[in-house]
Write a protein that holds these residues in place. Sequence first.
Motif, short mmCIF file in Angstrom:
data_model
loop_
_atom_site.label_atom_id
_atom_site.label_comp_id
_atom_site.label_asym_id
_atom_site.label_seq_id
_atom_site.Cartn_x
_atom_site.Cartn_y
_atom_site.Cartn_z
N UNK A 65 -58.38 -0.15 44.67
CA UNK A 65 -58.29 0.35 43.30
C UNK A 65 -58.08 -0.74 42.25
N UNK A 66 -57.35 -1.80 42.59
CA UNK A 66 -56.97 -2.78 41.57
C UNK A 66 -57.36 -4.23 41.87
N UNK A 67 -57.31 -4.64 43.12
CA UNK A 67 -57.39 -6.08 43.42
C UNK A 67 -58.77 -6.58 43.83
N UNK A 68 -59.69 -5.67 44.06
CA UNK A 68 -61.01 -6.09 44.57
C UNK A 68 -61.70 -7.06 43.63
N UNK A 69 -61.49 -6.90 42.34
CA UNK A 69 -62.18 -7.74 41.36
C UNK A 69 -61.35 -8.94 40.88
N UNK A 70 -60.21 -9.16 41.52
CA UNK A 70 -59.33 -10.24 41.05
C UNK A 70 -59.63 -11.58 41.71
N UNK A 71 -60.51 -11.59 42.69
CA UNK A 71 -60.83 -12.85 43.35
C UNK A 71 -59.82 -13.21 44.42
N UNK A 93 -71.01 -11.49 40.33
CA UNK A 93 -69.57 -11.42 40.13
C UNK A 93 -69.18 -11.86 38.72
N UNK A 94 -69.86 -12.89 38.24
CA UNK A 94 -69.56 -13.38 36.89
C UNK A 94 -69.88 -12.31 35.85
N UNK A 95 -71.00 -11.62 36.04
CA UNK A 95 -71.38 -10.56 35.11
C UNK A 95 -70.42 -9.38 35.16
N UNK A 96 -69.87 -9.14 36.36
CA UNK A 96 -68.95 -8.01 36.53
C UNK A 96 -67.50 -8.38 36.23
N UNK A 97 -67.25 -9.65 35.92
CA UNK A 97 -65.89 -10.08 35.61
C UNK A 97 -65.01 -10.30 36.82
N UNK A 98 -65.62 -10.51 37.99
CA UNK A 98 -64.86 -10.76 39.21
C UNK A 98 -64.56 -12.25 39.30
N UNK A 99 -63.27 -12.60 39.35
CA UNK A 99 -62.86 -14.00 39.27
C UNK A 99 -62.68 -14.60 40.67
N UNK A 100 -63.78 -14.74 41.39
CA UNK A 100 -63.71 -15.39 42.70
C UNK A 100 -63.52 -16.89 42.52
#
Length: 289
Positions: free
Chosen positions: A130-136, A191-198
């Motif tokens: 729910x929360x952390x998948x896009x935090x890298x 990921x960059x387009x989706x705001x995912x900070x890997x």
Amino acid sequence: MASAREKVKAAIEITRPVNSLMVSLAIILSLGIASRWSFQGFTPIDLVTVVVAGYCLSSVAMITNDIIDLEIDRINAPHRPLPAGKVSTVEATILSIFLAALGFLAAISVDLITTAFYLGGLALSLLYNTLLKRTGLPGNIVVAALVSAPFMYASLEAGGLGGPMSVFSTMVFLAVLGREVAKGVPDVEGDKAAGVRTVAVVFGKKTAAAVASALYLASAALGYIPLIYGYVDPLIYTPFMLLLTLLVVREALLIVKRPTRENVLAHKNRVLGYMLIGLVAFALGTLGI
């Protein structure tokens, strides 16, 4: 309109039975290794119940992930049961609640440690989905913790932190963390387009590949600790560890030299194979001790 048989088949499919059974198998093998194959304190019914709890926990995580990623899967994986309409989101939610409750009942029937790990794993998997998948990196760490949890659980059940499973759980944590970091390399643009900070998005592909390689090498290096402390039979264990070391060093060099999409995608499955080699090494190495 899907038939009842098709509904059942789709419901089983969204639990990812192969993944969930692998989790259950890992728990049983870990308990065997940690207890020197005595399974002390566990009755046959306890072992079956632990398998049920592990399967349910993994399945709930998979179903929740599919529900949350439904719109993404409509594009990337339209064949899956939810985007294909074989199972509705309401049905999937009801199934996940049922499995979560069943897993909880199974866990509390074993002992407090099992219950704590079950609830902790459930909470972390839901938090990730729910929360952390896009935090890298924070999300990567949670995934690594979830995958290594069965081995730490086995270590605690066998009498506390320490012993071969404690070492192996740390090895798995580092290897999975490296794999998760590496997985960001081929998806930088999306990921960059989706705001995912890997790590790959923030620091670049080469840095991500170097970080992943360092984590793999650290994981392999830890594999020699059981030899030092006499946790394993050196004649059985050493050949596996030497093979694993060579494969990991090769893998680390490959992704550093060529951090391309094709290379990293192929590399993901190989890393899972290396972890299996490590688990076999620990399982066979402890048989004669």
